[in-house]
Structure formats: structure tokens, C-alpha cells
Design a protein around this motif. Structure first.
Motif, mmCIF file in Angstrom:
data_model
loop_
_atom_site.group_PDB
_atom_site.id
_atom_site.type_symbol
_atom_site.label_atom_id
_atom_site.label_comp_id
_atom_site.label_asym_id
_atom_site.label_seq_id
_atom_site.Cartn_x
_atom_site.Cartn_y
_atom_site.Cartn_z
ATOM 1 N N SER A 114 0.852 -1.196 0.000
ATOM 2 C CA SER A 114 0.000 0.000 0.000
ATOM 3 C C SER A 114 0.887 1.246 0.000
ATOM 4 C CB SER A 114 -0.893 0.048 1.246
ATOM 5 O OG SER A 114 -1.746 -1.050 1.312
ATOM 6 N N ALA A 115 1.877 1.248 0.902
ATOM 7 C CA ALA A 115 2.772 2.413 1.000
ATOM 8 C C ALA A 115 3.520 2.621 -0.317
ATOM 9 C CB ALA A 115 3.744 2.225 2.155
ATOM 10 N N GLU A 116 3.942 1.532 -0.944
ATOM 11 C CA GLU A 116 4.690 1.634 -2.217
ATOM 12 C C GLU A 116 3.889 2.333 -3.308
ATOM 13 O OE1 GLU A 116 6.432 -1.953 -3.985
ATOM 14 O OE2 GLU A 116 6.586 -2.719 -1.949
ATOM 15 N N VAL A 117 2.585 2.075 -3.367
ATOM 16 C CA VAL A 117 1.798 2.667 -4.458
ATOM 17 C C VAL A 117 1.062 3.935 -4.022
ATOM 18 C CG1 VAL A 117 1.512 0.470 -5.676
ATOM 19 C CG2 VAL A 117 -0.255 1.215 -4.104
ATOM 20 N N GLY A 118 1.183 4.282 -2.738
ATOM 21 C CA GLY A 118 0.565 5.531 -2.258
ATOM 22 C C GLY A 118 -0.844 5.370 -1.714
ATOM 23 N N VAL A 119 -1.272 4.109 -1.513
ATOM 24 C CA VAL A 119 -2.590 3.870 -0.908
ATOM 25 C C VAL A 119 -2.458 4.049 0.607
ATOM 26 C CG1 VAL A 119 -4.192 1.977 -0.323
ATOM 27 C CG2 VAL A 119 -3.511 2.344 -2.705
ATOM 28 N N PHE A 120 -3.430 4.738 1.210
ATOM 29 C CA PHE A 120 -3.439 4.886 2.673
ATOM 30 C C PHE A 120 -4.035 3.615 3.257
ATOM 31 C CE2 PHE A 120 -6.443 5.938 6.172
ATOM 32 C CZ PHE A 120 -5.483 6.084 7.180
ATOM 33 N N SER A 121 -3.270 2.910 4.105
ATOM 34 C CA SER A 121 -3.831 1.687 4.695
ATOM 35 C C SER A 121 -3.777 1.759 6.214
ATOM 36 C CB SER A 121 -3.089 0.448 4.202
ATOM 37 O OG SER A 121 -1.850 0.313 4.862
ATOM 38 N N GLN A 122 -4.753 1.150 6.826
ATOM 39 C CA GLN A 122 -4.773 1.088 8.284
ATOM 40 C C GLN A 122 -5.216 -0.318 8.698
ATOM 41 O OE1 GLN A 122 -6.751 4.458 10.001
ATOM 42 N NE2 GLN A 122 -6.350 3.767 12.104
ATOM 43 N N THR A 123 -4.490 -0.866 9.676
ATOM 44 C CA THR A 123 -4.812 -2.223 10.145
ATOM 45 C C THR A 123 -5.499 -2.135 11.503
ATOM 46 O OG1 THR A 123 -2.920 -3.114 8.970
ATOM 47 C CG2 THR A 123 -3.795 -4.461 10.751
ATOM 48 N N PHE A 124 -6.611 -2.806 11.622
ATOM 49 C CA PHE A 124 -7.360 -2.852 12.889
ATOM 50 C C PHE A 124 -7.277 -4.275 13.425
ATOM 51 C CE2 PHE A 124 -9.105 0.396 10.150
ATOM 52 C CZ PHE A 124 -9.217 1.494 10.995
ATOM 53 N N VAL A 125 -6.842 -4.415 14.666
ATOM 54 C CA VAL A 125 -6.686 -5.752 15.245
ATOM 55 C C VAL A 125 -7.654 -5.932 16.402
ATOM 56 C CG1 VAL A 125 -5.067 -7.413 16.249
ATOM 57 C CG2 VAL A 125 -4.245 -5.708 14.619
ATOM 58 N N LEU A 126 -8.487 -6.958 16.290
ATOM 59 C CA LEU A 126 -9.389 -7.316 17.393
ATOM 60 C C LEU A 126 -8.777 -8.511 18.123
ATOM 61 C CD1 LEU A 126 -11.278 -5.597 15.559
ATOM 62 C CD2 LEU A 126 -13.135 -7.111 16.210
ATOM 63 N N PRO A 127 -9.014 -8.601 19.439
ATOM 64 C CA PRO A 127 -8.437 -9.738 20.160
ATOM 65 C C PRO A 127 -9.038 -11.063 19.692
ATOM 66 C CG PRO A 127 -9.903 -8.466 21.586
ATOM 67 C CD PRO A 127 -9.790 -7.699 20.317
ATOM 68 N N GLU A 128 -8.264 -12.127 19.830
ATOM 69 C CA GLU A 128 -8.647 -13.477 19.411
ATOM 70 C C GLU A 128 -10.059 -13.860 19.888
ATOM 71 O OE1 GLU A 128 -6.514 -15.748 17.776
ATOM 72 O OE2 GLU A 128 -7.989 -17.374 17.870
ATOM 73 N N GLN A 129 -10.393 -13.402 21.119
ATOM 74 C CA GLN A 129 -11.686 -13.804 21.705
ATOM 75 C C GLN A 129 -12.824 -12.833 21.340
ATOM 76 O OE1 GLN A 129 -8.915 -13.095 23.236
ATOM 77 N NE2 GLN A 129 -9.198 -11.577 24.841
ATOM 78 N N ALA A 130 -12.552 -11.872 20.459
ATOM 79 C CA ALA A 130 -13.618 -10.928 20.059
ATOM 80 C C ALA A 130 -14.793 -11.714 19.479
ATOM 81 C CB ALA A 130 -13.078 -9.947 19.020
ATOM 82 N N SER A 131 -16.006 -11.245 19.744
ATOM 83 C CA SER A 131 -17.186 -11.976 19.265
ATOM 84 C C SER A 131 -17.457 -11.620 17.801
ATOM 85 C CB SER A 131 -18.408 -11.616 20.112
ATOM 86 O OG SER A 131 -18.761 -10.270 19.861
ATOM 87 N N GLN A 132 -18.287 -12.429 17.164
ATOM 88 C CA GLN A 132 -18.695 -12.148 15.778
ATOM 89 C C GLN A 132 -19.403 -10.796 15.717
ATOM 90 O OE1 GLN A 132 -20.138 -15.395 13.414
ATOM 91 N NE2 GLN A 132 -21.818 -14.180 12.613
ATOM 92 N N GLY A 133 -20.225 -10.519 16.752
ATOM 93 C CA GLY A 133 -20.947 -9.249 16.808
ATOM 94 C C GLY A 133 -19.991 -8.057 16.836
ATOM 95 N N GLU A 134 -18.926 -8.182 17.595
ATOM 96 C CA GLU A 134 -17.948 -7.080 17.663
ATOM 97 C C GLU A 134 -17.283 -6.860 16.305
ATOM 98 O OE1 GLU A 134 -16.043 -6.974 22.082
ATOM 99 O OE2 GLU A 134 -16.047 -8.927 21.117
ATOM 100 N N LEU A 135 -16.962 -7.966 15.629
ATOM 101 C CA LEU A 135 -16.335 -7.844 14.307
ATOM 102 C C LEU A 135 -17.326 -7.204 13.315
ATOM 103 C CD1 LEU A 135 -14.096 -8.326 12.266
ATOM 104 C CD2 LEU A 135 -14.806 -10.715 12.084
ATOM 105 N N LEU A 136 -18.580 -7.626 13.370
ATOM 106 C CA LEU A 136 -19.584 -7.066 12.452
ATOM 107 C C LEU A 136 -19.781 -5.571 12.711
ATOM 108 C CD1 LEU A 136 -22.245 -9.942 12.262
ATOM 109 C CD2 LEU A 136 -20.393 -9.430 10.672
ATOM 110 N N GLN A 137 -19.696 -5.184 13.993
ATOM 111 C CA GLN A 137 -19.810 -3.756 14.340
ATOM 112 C C GLN A 137 -18.662 -2.953 13.725
ATOM 113 O OE1 GLN A 137 -19.842 -3.111 18.569
ATOM 114 N NE2 GLN A 137 -22.064 -3.237 18.669
#
Ligand SMILES: NC(=O)c1ccc[n+]([C@@H]2O[C@H](COP(=O)([O-])OP(=O)(O)OC[C@H]3O[C@@H](n4cnc5c(N)ncnc54)[C@H](OP(=O)(O)O)[C@@H]3O)[C@@H](O)[C@H]2O)c1
Length: 297
Positions: free
Chosen positions: A57-80
Motif C-alpha cells: 500500500s505504501a509503495e503505491v501511495g494507498v493509505f492503509s490502516q490495520t485494525f486488530v481485534l483480540p482473538e476472543q472478540a465476538s462475531q458481533g464485535e467484528l460485524l460492528q
């Protein structure tokens, strides 16, 4: 004569140059393509893949951001989280790194992504559009295979393409791309799988043979017609005590033997692999252009 080596690294560098120019033109118009990446947990392979995506992403100039949820995060939290990203205009593409922990249903997650932001092209709407020949985006690895063929002068037009593997990730979408009544496609496509009897009877009839099976060196020289073009999608770890890591990567074809038979072949690593992340950038740029109505061309 030994086969021509089709370098995915070189083709991917060429495409990244084109994308960099397109991104620059979008930036001139006040928009930066944005890619949101979501991971649940710390699976080492996923962490490494996502780093690669951030770097590209950085090489081509795309702005990227990584969001990390904990392993035990629920499906509902991910959908939110996905819902929030769907509504965030700074991101034109969203991807959720697979595999997900067992307690989360990947289908529900993929279907929660706004199809316009579905840069992996896994959403059923985008898969359906591809199949009926009205694609919005193309799935990254099969698109990478197609670009290697087109940019190396091996258009699939009128050729018999035999694909070994029918996964939703590789074999089926590649079939959908190449079968279309469209310039650069127009191939006759045979798709093989584990229930195909006498696989070699099919592979030997290929003008273009694509191996996407996940079985190290499964395609041997006697399975390939002299002069065929071979694309190896496989990435398999095999033990190699001579390496510090104790393993090395090999494809689904017996590369050393096929080099003597084929007209052209992709290596592993350095073939299809580098194309996949580049095609993700391609999709992010197209998604940005579509959502903003601007053009980087
Ligand atoms: N280069 C890249 O960027 C990239 C990206 C994704 C994947 N890959 C690699 O590509 C390979 C395939 O991945 P995938 O996700 O498509 O794998 P997958 O979901 O396991 O699918 C494998 C397919 O190959 C078929 N198959 C397996 N063994 C076979 C055999 N002996 N004869 C005929 N068909 C056989 C299977 O048939 P059935 O359907 O009958 O089981 C299945 O359709 C893996 O090595 C993976 O690491 C590379």
C-alpha cells in the motif's frame, strides 16, 4: 530450449508503476485511496501477509490502516467494526484477513462488507457479477494469473485452459474470468479436481495449464504437453534442512522438470505470489474511483 520464466515480480512491478501514477492523479484531485484491513487475533501467517499488504500500500501511495481485534472478540464485535468501516468515507476498500477464529462465521463476515468496498471480491454479489460477465472487481489471485498471461503475450483467447483446482478462491473465479465472451478471455476452460479420473488425460490437452491444488509438485513433466504455458498458483512448504528456517516454498508443479517441456512457466516463489497483493491495490484504486466518481487514468 528451456521454458521462458514468467516473472510475477517484474509484471507486478510494472502494474505498481501504473497504479502509483493513477493514485497520484487521484491525490491531485484531493482523494487518497484508503484500505482498511481487519484481523482477529495474532495468527503469525496472517500478521505476515498483512505486513506485506501494508508495505505494498505504501509503495503505491494507498493509505492503509490495520485494525486488530483480540482473538476472543465476538462475531458481533467484528460485524460492528465492519459496519463502522462501511460508513467511513476515508476507506474505499475493506478486507478481513482469513482465516478467522473458529467461533466466527466467515460467510457472515464477508456478507457484511459493503460490496462496493469488497476489494477481495469475495462477496456473493461480486462473485455473481463476475460469473454473469459484468464484474465490478476481480478476485486478486485469479486476476494476477490473467494479467501474467496477458502481459507475457499468452492471451487465453481461443486456447484450451485446464485449471487443476476448483476452490472459491482460485479455480472457480479463474474459470469465470477466462470463460467470458470478452477480448482477452474467450478461452475454452476445463476445471479438474480430486474426483477427476486420470488427471493427466486432461492436463496433457492444455494449451495453458494452471495448477492451484495445494499439493507440492503434483504436476509432473509427463502430464504436460510440449509447448504448453504453465501457471503455478501453489505455495507449499516442504522440509529443507539446508535452509535456516528448515523449509522452503515449492509450487504445485515439478518446476525443474517442466522447464524442459513447457514454452513458459511461472516460478515459485516469484510467480503468481507477488501478483496477488498488487491486484489488491488495483482493486482499492478501482473501488476509490468508483466511490468518488473520479478517474486516475
Ligand atoms: N500465489 C498466491 O497468491 C496464492 C493465493 C491463494 C492460494 N495459493 C496457493 O494455491 C494453492 C491452492 O489454494 P486453494 O485455496 O485454492 O486450495 P484449496 O481450497 O485446498 O483447493 C484445492 C483444490 O485443488 C483440488 N485438488 C487437490 N488435490 C488434487 C489432486 N491431486 N488432483 C486434482 N485436484 C486436486 C481440490 O479438489 P476438491 O475440490 O475435489 O477437493 C480443490 O478443488 C495452495 O498451495 C495455496 O497456498 C496461492
Amino acid at each position: 530450449m528451456p521454458a521462458k520464466i514468467l516473472s510475477g515480480r517484474e509484471i507486478s512491478a510494472e502494474i505498481k508503476d501504473e497504479l502509483r501514477a493513477r493514485v497520484a492523479r487521484l491525490k491531485d484531485q484531493g482523494v487518497t485511496p484508503g484500505l482498511a484491513m481487519v484481523r482477529v487475533g495474532e495468527d503469525p501467517a496472517s500478521v505476515s501477509y498483512m505486513r506485506q499488504k501494508e508495505k505494498t500500500s505504501a509503495e503505491v501511495g494507498v493509505f492503509s490502516q490495520t485494525f486488530v481485534l483480540p482473538e476472543q472478540a465476538s462475531q458481533g464485535e467484528l460485524l460492528q467494526k465492519i459496519d463502522a468501516l462501511n460508513r467511513d468515507d476515508s476507506f474505499h476498500g475493506i478486507l478481513v484477513q482469513l482465516p478467522l477464529p473458529r467461533h466466527i462465521d466467515p460467510r457472515a463476515v464477508i456478507e457484511a462488507i459493503d460490496p462496493l468496498k469488497d476489494v477481495d471480491c469475495f462477496h456473493p454479489i461480486n462473485v455473481g457479477k463476475l460469473l454473469i460477465g459484468e464484474p465490478y472487481l476481480l478476485p486478486c489471485t485469479p486476476h494476477g494469473v490473467w494479467q501474467i498471461l496477458l502481459r507475457s503475450g499468452y492471451s487465453p483467447e481461443g486456447k484450451h485452459v485446464v485449471i487443476c483446482g476448483r476452490s472459491n478462491l482460485n479455480g472457480k473465479p479463474l474459470f469465470a474470468i477466462l470463460i467470458q465472451k470478452k477480448s482477452g478471455a474467450n478461452a475454452t476452460v476445463t476445471v479438474c479436481h480430486t474426483r477427476t479420473p486420470n488427471l493427466a488425460d486432461f492436463t496433457r490437452r492444455a494449451d495453458i495449464l494452471v495448477a492451484a491444488m495445494g499439493v507440492p509438485r503434483a504436476i509432473t513433466a509427463d502430464m504436460v504437453r510440449e509447448g504448453a504455458v504453465v501457471i503455478d498458483v501453489g505455495v507449499n512448504r516442504v522440509e529443507d534442512p539446508s535452509k535456516k528456517s528448515g523449509f522452503r516454498l515449492v509450487g504445485d508443479t515439478d518446476f525443474d522438470a517442466l522447464v524442459e517441456v513447457a514454452e513458459a512457466i511461472t516460478p515459485v516463489p516469484g510467480g503468481v505470489g507477488p501478483m496477488t497483493v498488487t491486484m489488491l491495490m488495483w482493486n482499492t484504486v478501482v473501488a476509490c474511483e468508483t466511490q468518488t466518481g473520479l478517474s486516475g487514468n
